[in-house]
Design an enzyme around this catalytic site. Structure first.
Site, PDB file in Angstrom:
ATOM      1  N   GLU A  23      -5.937   0.290  -2.058  1.00 37.66           N
ATOM      2  CA  GLU A  23      -5.892  -1.163  -2.229  1.00 37.66           C
ATOM      3  C   GLU A  23      -6.587  -1.546  -3.548  1.00 37.66           C
ATOM      4  OE1 GLU A  23      -6.956  -5.062   0.533  1.00 37.66           O
ATOM      5  OE2 GLU A  23      -8.228  -3.282   0.657  1.00 37.66           O
TER       6      GLU A  23
ATOM      7  N   LYS B 110       0.022  -8.014   3.198  1.00 32.14           N
ATOM      8  CA  LYS B 110      -1.048  -7.807   4.178  1.00 32.14           C
ATOM      9  C   LYS B 110      -1.099  -8.938   5.202  1.00 32.14           C
ATOM     10  CE  LYS B 110      -6.065  -6.860   4.208  1.00 32.14           C
ATOM     11  NZ  LYS B 110      -7.254  -6.791   3.333  1.00 32.14           N
TER      12      LYS B 110
ATOM     13  N   CYS C 117      -5.480  -1.813   4.502  1.00 30.55           N
ATOM     14  CA  CYS C 117      -6.908  -1.951   4.779  1.00 30.55           C
ATOM     15  C   CYS C 117      -7.257  -2.544   6.145  1.00 30.55           C
ATOM     16  CB  CYS C 117      -7.566  -2.741   3.645  1.00 30.55           C
ATOM     17  SG  CYS C 117      -9.369  -2.523   3.541  1.00 30.55           S
TER      18      CYS C 117
END
Length: 319
Positions: free
Chosen positions: A81, A153, A194
């Site tokens: 990321e 995300k 993440c």
């Protein structure tokens, strides 16, 4: 110093790759999936780096890691990321955010094409719906330099970390809504980023509704949360989905305010770590083989997909 670590699994007979209808923003390539069935294993790599607020410096680091991955025989290299930029102050990422056809991403597309390698670029600062927000976008590029799929995300990191800092990712980031799975020569890939790691239902959807074989989790975990949960969460996702997990990580101190845990990992469907850098904070790659027959073997011997209950089974208990 660049460190390369490699661990490989044993080859077994290859099973067919399952497919489902692609979701919105996903590009499903049947020819690429067919290519994956011609070999029992395919080599992949995961990168670890310490990105800073300098686009050129980060690109140069990525270029060196691509060269290492190609030399190691990897067909896919996964970056962490924020691979291209980590801001040193609030809002700095907004100033460099671009569309996917902008010069930053196109430079990485050229890198993939010139090196003939697929790239997973996790956490790119894609220009958002307004001037106050960007999208934290995972971009998958093929070995011809074409963007094959993108994932924005879904779970944003709005957390007061015990013993650490306060984070509010939603202040400058718009959450995504789509689950993304895409076929490739490395199998059927599930794209995440993440903080998604803490939400197993996303990975359950990718495995059981979208039939993925490899989960990619680019991350910049904090030092506090990484020490406590990083490896155990990754291994849990691998075990409960019976998928390979590739987890490239940011590592070390980016600036005075921000530090990442590191510990880039590749994990097999039985939950075994098959790729890991010897130094949790080093810049380098770890390499492992995706063994399609191992995926088939684990799923056949423990057929949890057949044993799962349908969603309507879990009705509220009557009082």
């Amino acid at each position: 110093m660049v460190v390369i670590s490699a661990q490989y699994s044993l080859s077994r007979a290859l099973s067919p790759i399952p497919r489902t209808t692609p979701t919105r923003r996903s590009v499903t390539t049947m020819a690429a999936a067919a290519a994956a069935t011609t070999t029992t294993t395919v080599r992949v790599a995961a990168a670890q780096m310490t990105s800073i607020n300098d686009l050129s410096t980060n690109f140069n680091t990525c270029s060196r890691l691509v060269q290492d991955a190609v030399a190691a025989g990897a067909k896919l290299l996964c970056f962490p990321e924020n691979f291209s930029f980590v801001g040193s102050k609030d809002g700095e990422s907004l100033t460099i955010a671009e569309t996917l056809d902008g010069p930053i991403m196109q430079r990485y597309c050229s890198l993939a094409r010139e090196s003939s390698i697929w790239l997973s670029l996790g956490g790119f600062q894609e220009k958002g719906p307004d001037e106050e927000h960007l999208c934290n976008t995972h971009v998958l590029i093929d070995d011809s330099g074409n963007i094959r799929s993108t994932y924005q995300k879904i779970h944003l990191f709005d957390v007061d970390v015990p013993g650490g800092a306060v984070y509010k990712e939603s202040r400058f980031t718009t959450a995504g809504q789509d689950i993304i799975a895409v076929d490739s020569p490395m199998g059927r890939l599930g794209l995440t980023v993440c903080y998604d790691l803490r939400f197993p239902e996303l990975y359950q959807q990718l495995r059981f509704q979208h039939q993925v074989q490899v989960l990619i989790v680019p991350a910049a975990f904090t030092k506090v949360t990484g020490e406590a949960h990083w490896e155990i969460l990754l291994r849990a996702r691998a075990i409960e989905t019976q998928c390979y997990v590739i987890a490239p990580a940011q590592a070390g101190r980016h600036n005075e305010k921000r530090e990442s845990y590191g510990d880039t990992l590749i994990i097999d469907p039985w939950g075994k770590v098959v790729g890991r850098l010897p130094d949790r904070l080093s810049t380098g790659i770890t390499v492992a083989d995706i063994d399609f027959s191992l995926i088939d073997s684990v799923r056949t011997k423990m057929p949890i997909s057949k044993h799962r209950k349908p969603l309507d089974f879990w009705k509220p208990a009557s009082l």
